[in-house]
Design a protein around this motif. Structure first.
Motif, short mmCIF file in Angstrom:
data_model
loop_
_atom_site.label_atom_id
_atom_site.label_comp_id
_atom_site.label_asym_id
_atom_site.label_seq_id
_atom_site.Cartn_x
_atom_site.Cartn_y
_atom_site.Cartn_z
N ALA A 134 -14.30 20.38 8.89
CA ALA A 134 -13.16 19.63 9.43
C ALA A 134 -12.88 18.42 8.57
N TYR A 135 -11.62 18.03 8.56
CA TYR A 135 -11.17 16.83 7.85
C TYR A 135 -10.53 15.90 8.86
N LYS A 136 -10.97 14.66 8.86
CA LYS A 136 -10.44 13.66 9.79
C LYS A 136 -9.39 12.82 9.08
N THR A 137 -8.24 12.71 9.72
CA THR A 137 -7.19 11.88 9.15
C THR A 137 -7.28 10.46 9.71
N THR A 138 -6.97 9.50 8.87
CA THR A 138 -6.92 8.10 9.27
C THR A 138 -5.62 7.49 8.73
N GLU A 139 -5.37 6.25 9.07
CA GLU A 139 -4.16 5.58 8.58
C GLU A 139 -4.17 5.43 7.06
N THR A 140 -5.36 5.37 6.47
CA THR A 140 -5.46 5.11 5.04
C THR A 140 -5.57 6.37 4.18
N ASN A 141 -5.75 7.53 4.79
CA ASN A 141 -5.93 8.73 3.96
C ASN A 141 -4.87 9.81 4.21
N THR A 142 -3.70 9.38 4.66
CA THR A 142 -2.64 10.33 5.00
C THR A 142 -2.25 11.19 3.80
N GLU A 143 -2.15 10.58 2.65
CA GLU A 143 -1.77 11.31 1.43
C GLU A 143 -2.84 12.36 1.08
N THR A 144 -4.10 11.97 1.15
CA THR A 144 -5.20 12.89 0.86
C THR A 144 -5.23 14.01 1.90
N TYR A 145 -4.99 13.65 3.15
CA TYR A 145 -4.95 14.65 4.23
C TYR A 145 -3.92 15.73 3.91
N HIS A 146 -2.73 15.32 3.53
CA HIS A 146 -1.67 16.27 3.22
C HIS A 146 -2.04 17.14 2.01
N GLY A 160 -7.09 25.13 12.62
CA GLY A 160 -6.31 24.29 13.52
C GLY A 160 -6.00 22.97 12.87
N SER A 161 -4.80 22.44 13.16
CA SER A 161 -4.44 21.14 12.59
C SER A 161 -3.59 20.35 13.58
N ALA A 162 -3.74 19.04 13.47
CA ALA A 162 -2.94 18.11 14.25
C ALA A 162 -2.82 16.83 13.44
N LYS A 163 -1.61 16.33 13.27
CA LYS A 163 -1.38 15.15 12.42
C LYS A 163 -2.26 13.96 12.81
N GLU A 164 -2.44 13.74 14.11
CA GLU A 164 -3.18 12.55 14.55
C GLU A 164 -4.70 12.72 14.44
N LEU A 165 -5.19 13.95 14.32
CA LEU A 165 -6.64 14.18 14.25
C LEU A 165 -7.12 14.63 12.88
N GLY A 166 -6.41 15.58 12.28
CA GLY A 166 -6.84 16.18 11.02
C GLY A 166 -6.77 17.69 11.15
N PHE A 167 -7.70 18.37 10.49
CA PHE A 167 -7.73 19.81 10.62
C PHE A 167 -9.16 20.31 10.65
#
Length: 180
Positions: free
Chosen positions: A75-87, A133-140
């Motif tokens: 799993a990958y956790k998204t945060t406010e600072t890693n949005t670009e990396t998440y995408h 599974g993915s969700a913008k506010e959580l990650g994937f």
């Protein structure tokens, strides 16, 4: 003449070996490359370690459950600072799963969360089932389901049964903490 045949044979053999060791990114390679990376969590879980109330399972659901041997989770956790990396990571996973070897099994969305289930194999036997599974506010998250005698029909039956099954939440507590 014999030397020429040997050279041709060795050249063909070398070409076959090098071609079969392509640099294409596989899901397994993606797991290995990212299991120790920041913002990722990885777990390999033998199904025998998962405590699940199977008392209400039908015989077909029980057979499906018993065909699964192991789950690989990443799993990958998204945060406010890693949005670009998440995408970027999300795009990599989607590219891998869009490979023609993955067959679509199920897909559904709920409250901004998207779940896709694919498999590698034939209509009669699945070598591997992938739940993404993915969700913008959580990650994937990606789960590779590995086992013996798995079939796509059995996996649909199993996923349906798991939606209503009583799962001990202590088992997935580490994963849930990761997303908080």
């Amino acid at each position: 003449m014999q030397q020429s045949i040997k050279r041709i044979f060795y050249t063909l053999f070398t070409a076959v070996i090098l071609t079969s060791c392509g640099n294409g990114v596989s899901l397994q390679r993606y797991f290995v490359d990212n299991q120790e990376s920041d913002n990722f969590i990885s777990q390999d879980v033998p199904l025998s370690m998962v405590k699940l109330d199977k008392s209400n399972f039908t015989e077909e659901q029980n057979d499906a459950y018993n065909s699964v041997k192991r789950l690989n989770f990443l799993a990958y956790k998204t945060t406010e600072t890693n949005t670009e990396t998440y995408h970027a990571e999300l795009a990599k996973v989607k590219t891998i799963l869009n490979d023609g070897k993955y067959n679509d099994l199920m897909e559904f969305s709920d409250k901004g969360r998207k779940i896709v289930v694919k498999y590698i194999g034939t209509d009669d036997e699945a070598d591997e089932v992938v739940v993404f599974g993915s969700a913008k506010e959580l990650g994937f998250g990606i789960v590779r389901v590995l086992g013996d005698n798995m079939s796509p029909d059995r996996m649909v039956t199993l996923f349906t049964a798991l939606q209503t099954a009583n799962v001990d939440e202590n088992q997935i507590q580490d994963i849930m903490k990761f997303f908080k």
